[in-house]
Write an enzyme that holds these catalytic residues in place. Structure first.
Site, PDB file in Angstrom:
ATOM      1  N   SER A  23      12.750  31.172  53.422  1.00 44.74           N
ATOM      2  CA  SER A  23      13.105  31.474  52.032  1.00 44.74           C
ATOM      3  C   SER A  23      12.942  32.967  51.728  1.00 44.74           C
ATOM      4  O   SER A  23      13.816  33.591  51.117  1.00 44.74           O
ATOM      5  CB  SER A  23      12.226  30.666  51.076  1.00 44.74           C
ATOM      6  OG  SER A  23      12.449  29.295  51.230  1.00 44.74           O
ATOM      7  N   SER A 145      17.323  25.866  42.605  1.00 46.50           N
ATOM      8  CA  SER A 145      16.935  27.246  42.291  1.00 46.50           C
ATOM      9  C   SER A 145      17.696  28.256  43.129  1.00 46.50           C
ATOM     10  O   SER A 145      17.735  29.438  42.795  1.00 46.50           O
ATOM     11  CB  SER A 145      15.429  27.424  42.514  1.00 46.50           C
ATOM     12  OG  SER A 145      15.108  27.208  43.875  1.00 46.50           O
ATOM     13  N   SER A 172      11.998  24.063  40.175  1.00 47.28           N
ATOM     14  CA  SER A 172      11.582  24.960  41.272  1.00 47.28           C
ATOM     15  C   SER A 172      11.272  26.377  40.785  1.00 47.28           C
ATOM     16  O   SER A 172      11.751  27.367  41.345  1.00 47.28           O
ATOM     17  CB  SER A 172      12.654  25.004  42.354  1.00 47.28           C
ATOM     18  OG  SER A 172      12.877  23.732  42.899  1.00 47.28           O
ATOM     19  N   ASP A 291      10.633  20.549  49.034  1.00 48.52           N
ATOM     20  CA  ASP A 291      10.775  20.544  50.491  1.00 48.52           C
ATOM     21  C   ASP A 291       9.602  19.892  51.219  1.00 48.52           C
ATOM     22  O   ASP A 291       9.701  19.597  52.416  1.00 48.52           O
ATOM     23  CB  ASP A 291      10.966  21.970  51.022  1.00 48.52           C
ATOM     24  CG  ASP A 291      12.389  22.470  50.843  1.00 48.52           C
ATOM     25  OD1 ASP A 291      13.280  21.640  50.585  1.00 48.52           O
ATOM     26  OD2 ASP A 291      12.609  23.693  50.952  1.00 48.52           O
ATOM     27  N   LYS A 389      16.860  24.663  62.898  1.00 51.06           N
ATOM     28  CA  LYS A 389      17.360  25.167  61.611  1.00 51.06           C
ATOM     29  C   LYS A 389      16.312  25.995  60.891  1.00 51.06           C
ATOM     30  O   LYS A 389      16.624  27.020  60.283  1.00 51.06           O
ATOM     31  CB  LYS A 389      17.814  23.997  60.735  1.00 51.06           C
ATOM     32  CG  LYS A 389      18.312  24.416  59.357  1.00 51.06           C
ATOM     33  CD  LYS A 389      18.817  23.225  58.581  1.00 51.06           C
ATOM     34  CE  LYS A 389      19.080  23.590  57.131  1.00 51.06           C
ATOM     35  NZ  LYS A 389      20.123  24.613  56.966  1.00 51.06           N
TER      36      LYS A 389
END
Length: 406
Positions: A23, A145, A172, A291, A389
């Site tokens: 992120s 978000s 979020s 998450d 990923k």
């Protein structure tokens, strides 16, 4: 590749270095593309971040970001403000099923030019890059978000900056605050007050090196491993107490699941407490950290306790419908799960079936959330390479803890 898991040893005094936050990395990569004198350290080695770097370096008209949802949202905004650049942004079959309309409409409010190549409201999209003329945008607050952060990341590049008005209850919030904090770290001024985000126009920033904190959502799987162990101690780096990441709420949540967090210098040590009383608060709201919902649900199932998790509406538009996927896979193992559009209820259960193959639905978090259950039963993970990923070293790190893979 199906991977069978088995665990045979104690987990004591192990130290692992976790890759940088996906992120934070992906936000900083966009900012670095706009302000090239930024340097980034501890960059995530995830597929998503590598795809982001490749896309930003590409001069091709067609940019394929495969399963990378963050890249799709952030690059939509980035290419929309790149003057005289035409880009077709596309992705995997699942990506073409994930909505982009809310972000496109917000960018159109600013004067951006975006059209749909196939189904209206969904990728692939054709972006005619131009410098927007608007400086105000309004959109619903209870959305991913990533749409909001995508606008925030390009805001300082606009001639007059940007004011973003959010309508309704914001989802979020930590991810919005993370974006604001990273902007501040490189010298861009912004505020978030009463559902209005304001970011000043900034032509250039001073040269600076920014260190990415390691990923807290990746740490969640080790919280689960420690919780499901009779006795365990694992040290993870590099983490800080004052984190920008909403998933750092793991520290408080896993206290209810028998895990103590001890902060060191740029590390956290997870320890199983003796004689824990497992009791997660009912109606645990994860709207600020969706998450980690899969990890928490699987931990509770492994411990034989129930849970009721809320604030999960964004999980339905992730790599898969994560609520449906969780229900299906936990029930394969003998659990009982009820879901709504935004919640999951798991009933307590003393039964965990053996030799179950966990389907992953092209979702990295399904693979990693269920892996700790190898401490309680024999299982296999389907398409195990999907972890690349976000966490390519995951299976190697589990081996360091004593897990066997076949």
């Amino acid at each position: 590749m199906n991977l069978k898991l088995q665990h045979i040893s104690n987990i004591e005094n192990n130290t692992l270095q976790i890759t940088g936050s996906k992120s934070e990395t992906n936000r900083l990569l966009i900012l670095q593309a706009l302000y090239p004198n930024i340097k980034i350290e501890n960059v995530s080695n995830s597929d998503d971040s590598q795809l982001m770097q490749k896309a930003l370096a590409s001069n091709d008209e067609i940019v394929d970001i495969h399963h990378a949802g963050t890249a799709m949202r952030f690059l939509t905004a980035y290419f929309a403000v790149k003057d005289a650049r035409e880009t077709i942004l596309t992705g995997s079959k699942r990506m073409k099923e994930r909505p982009i309309k809310i972000l496109v409409e917000a960018l159109e409010q600013l004067g951006c030019s975006i059209s749909y190549e196939e189904k209206s409201g969904y990728p692939p999209i054709r972006i005619q890059g131009k410098r927007p003329i608007g400086n105000r945008v309004s959109l619903q607050a209870n959305i991913s978000s990533q749409y909001i952060s995508a606008l925030m990341l390009i805001a300082s590049f606009l001639p007059e900056g940007l004011e973003i008005s959010l309508v309704g209850k914001v989802t979020s919030v930590p991810y919005i605050n993370m974006t604001l904090s990273l902007l501040s770290d490189i010298g861009i001024k912004g505020t978030y007050d009463n559902n209005v985000i304001t970011i000043e126009s900034t032509k250039e920033v001073a040269s600076k090196s920014v260190v990415v904190e390691s990923d807290w959502s990746s740490a969640s799987y080790f919280y689960s491993i420690v919780a499901l162990s009779d006795q365990a101690s694992v040290t993870l780096g590099s983490y800080k107490k004052e984190s920008y990441q909403g998933d750092s709420s793991l520290v408080e949540i896993y206290k209810y699941l028998g895990v103590e967090t001890i902060y060191g210098e740029n590390t956290i040590t997870l320890k199983k407490v003796s004689n824990p009383e497992y009791q997660l608060p009912q109606g645990l709201d994860l709207s600020n950290s969706p998450d980690i919902a899969q990890t928490i649900a699987v931990t509770c199932f492994g411990l034989g306790i129930g849970c009721y998790l809320t604030g999960l509406h964004t999980l339905k538009i992730k790599e898969t419908d994560r609520l449906e996927a969780l229900k299906t896979e936990i029930e394969k193992l003998g659990g009982n799960v009820d879901i709504t559009e935004d919640s999951l209820r798991l009933e307590p259960s003393a039964v965990i079936k053996k030799e179950v193959v966990i389907s992953t639905y092209n979702d990295h978090r399904m693979a990693m959330a269920f892996a700790p259950l190898a401490l309680r039963t024999s299982l296999s993970i389907e398409d195990a390479n999907v972890v690349s990923k976000s966490y390519p070293d995951f299976w190697a790190d589990l081996k360091k803890l004593g897990f066997k893979t076949f």
